[in-house]
Structure formats: C-alpha cells, structure tokens
Enzyme design. Structure first.
Site, mmCIF file in Angstrom:
data_model
loop_
_atom_site.group_PDB
_atom_site.id
_atom_site.type_symbol
_atom_site.label_atom_id
_atom_site.label_comp_id
_atom_site.label_asym_id
_atom_site.label_seq_id
_atom_site.Cartn_x
_atom_site.Cartn_y
_atom_site.Cartn_z
ATOM 1 N N VAL A 82 -30.815 17.655 32.843
ATOM 2 C CA VAL A 82 -29.703 16.947 33.477
ATOM 3 C C VAL A 82 -30.269 15.965 34.495
ATOM 4 O O VAL A 82 -31.125 16.315 35.317
ATOM 5 C CB VAL A 82 -28.686 17.913 34.131
ATOM 6 C CG1 VAL A 82 -27.922 18.652 33.039
ATOM 7 C CG2 VAL A 82 -29.337 18.888 35.070
ATOM 8 N N LYS A 83 -29.803 14.737 34.409
ATOM 9 C CA LYS A 83 -30.291 13.699 35.325
ATOM 10 C C LYS A 83 -29.380 13.669 36.544
ATOM 11 O O LYS A 83 -28.163 13.448 36.420
ATOM 12 C CB LYS A 83 -30.283 12.344 34.634
ATOM 13 C CG LYS A 83 -31.391 12.186 33.602
ATOM 14 C CD LYS A 83 -31.317 10.828 32.937
ATOM 15 C CE LYS A 83 -31.736 9.714 33.869
ATOM 16 N NZ LYS A 83 -31.439 8.384 33.284
#
Ligand code: E4P
Length: 224
Positions: A82-83
């Site tokens: 997840v960014k």
C-alpha cells in the site's frame, strides 16, 4: 513499472525483468474512468504471483488511510504493497498498519526527513520523487545516497524505490546513487532501449552479415 496501462504492462512483462507495478490516482487518471477494482485486478492477474502490485490510498486522515488500506488488502490480497504519502497522517497510519504486518511503500517523498521517518517507521519501500525533487532544487542524488547510508548503517529492511523520472539519465543517476529499485513509465524504457545509436549498431551488424551470407540466419545456415 509506473503505469496502469494494461497493454504496456503485458508488453514489458515479456521484455524487462519486471518486479512490480506502481500506481497512484494521477497514473490511473491517464487510463480514463476505469472501474478501479476491476482494472487493478486485471493488472494483478497479468503480474502473477512473482511481481508486486503497489496501490495508493486516497484518504487524507489517519483513520481514512487505515480504512483504505483494509479495503485494498481485502480486494487485492495481503501481499499487496500500500502506497502511503509521508506526512503526519500517513506516518501515524503506518504506525498502526505495521502492527498488522502490512507491506508499506512510503510515497510522495521529497525531503530527507520524510525518508528517515519512513525508514524508522518500518516502511518496506521508500519512493523519492526524483524529477519533482530536482524541479524543487532538492538534490535527489544526495538524498537517495543519504537514505541508503542510514538503511545500511542501521541494518534496516527498507529498500529505495525511486520514482518520478522524466529522463533516462535520471534513472541511471538514481541507481548510481544507491536506489535498489526504480519505477518508470514505459516510454522511458522504450527510450532507453530503442535509441538511434542502438538501432544503428544493430542495423550495421545485420547489413554486414547479409553482405556476406545473404538472407540466411545462423539457425538456417548449413554447416560447412
Ligand atoms: C510513483 O510512485 C510516483 O507516484 C510517480 O512516479 C510520480 O511521478 P510524476 O512526478 O511523473 O507524477
């Protein structure tokens, strides 16, 4: 690869040593109004199990980011990176999510302090924005080297995944400065592999071969 273009991902998966695909809302926008989950699931299927998918959150509060992450992992699987942009809300979310063993790509990194805090928070990848840093008079090479120094000295598992490239030269500089991974738009891969000097060299070899052996290739040449 820094793209959400299905055709480009399919093409370059067969050409380069691809290890993953990164996206963000601006990259997705380039594909028009796609069905968000379906589109990214298509990309995930193309990537298979050996490449990673990096999906960016869009919420801007800590609580919202954590909720975005839970939804992303529900749909794309726990192996998804997840960014999360590195500001106060993002770092607080990372603190919670690292307690759940979530894989984190710390993004929107322009400054050394953002990177150091993300490393300390346990980010798996750091995404310094090379071109945007340079545009803001921030020395991306110096900062990437400084991140690498801290990672090695403190024996941290974080890897640098430099991003935001606008020239092939910038990619080379980032790797030279210590970036272990890079994410780039397919147009730059093409530019790096199809320049006229490379094409001319290959055409010269073809021409010289054909001037001696004609249209035969090594595989069809009869042994003499
Ligand atoms: C990738 O993780 C970044 O979001 C992206 O490379 C930013 O690129 P840009 O500066 O071209 O928007």
């Amino acid at each position: 690869m820094d793209t959400a273009n299905i055709a480009e991902i399919k093409k370059y998966k067969e050409i380069i040593p691809l290890t993953g695909v990164t996206t963000n809302p601006s990259i997705l926008k380039k594909e028009g109004r796609t069905a968000f989950f379906d589109h990214l699931l298509k990309i995930k299927n193309i990537l298979g199990t050996k490449c990673s998918l990096h999906v960016q959150v869009v919420a801007t509060t800590t609580e919202g980011i954590v909720q975005d992450v839970h939804k992303i992992l529900d749909v794309f699987g726990k192996e998804t990176y997840v960014k999360i942009p590195i500001n106060e809300a993002g770092l607080a979310a990372i603190k919670i999510l690292k307690g759940e063993n979530v894989k984190i790509t710390a993004t929107s990194i322009y400054t050394a302090i953002q990177g150091y805090l993300a490393i300390a928070a346990g980010a798996d990848y750091l995404a310094p924005y090379y071109n945007r840093m340079m545009n803001n008079n921030i020395d991306a090479n110096k900062i990437i080297a400084a991140f690498n120094k801290v990672i090695v000295r403190e024996n941290k598992p974080t890897k640098i995944l430099a991003a935001s490239f606008h020239t092939v030269g910038q990619i080379v500089e980032a790797i030279d400065s210590g970036s272990q991974a890079i994410t780039v738009n397919p147009s730059l891969i093409k530019e790096g592999l199809e320049s006229h000097i490379i094409n001319d060299a290959i055409a010269d070899f073809t021409h010289d071969w054909e001037s001696v052996y004609g249209q035969t290739t090594i595989s069809t040449l009869t042994s003499e």
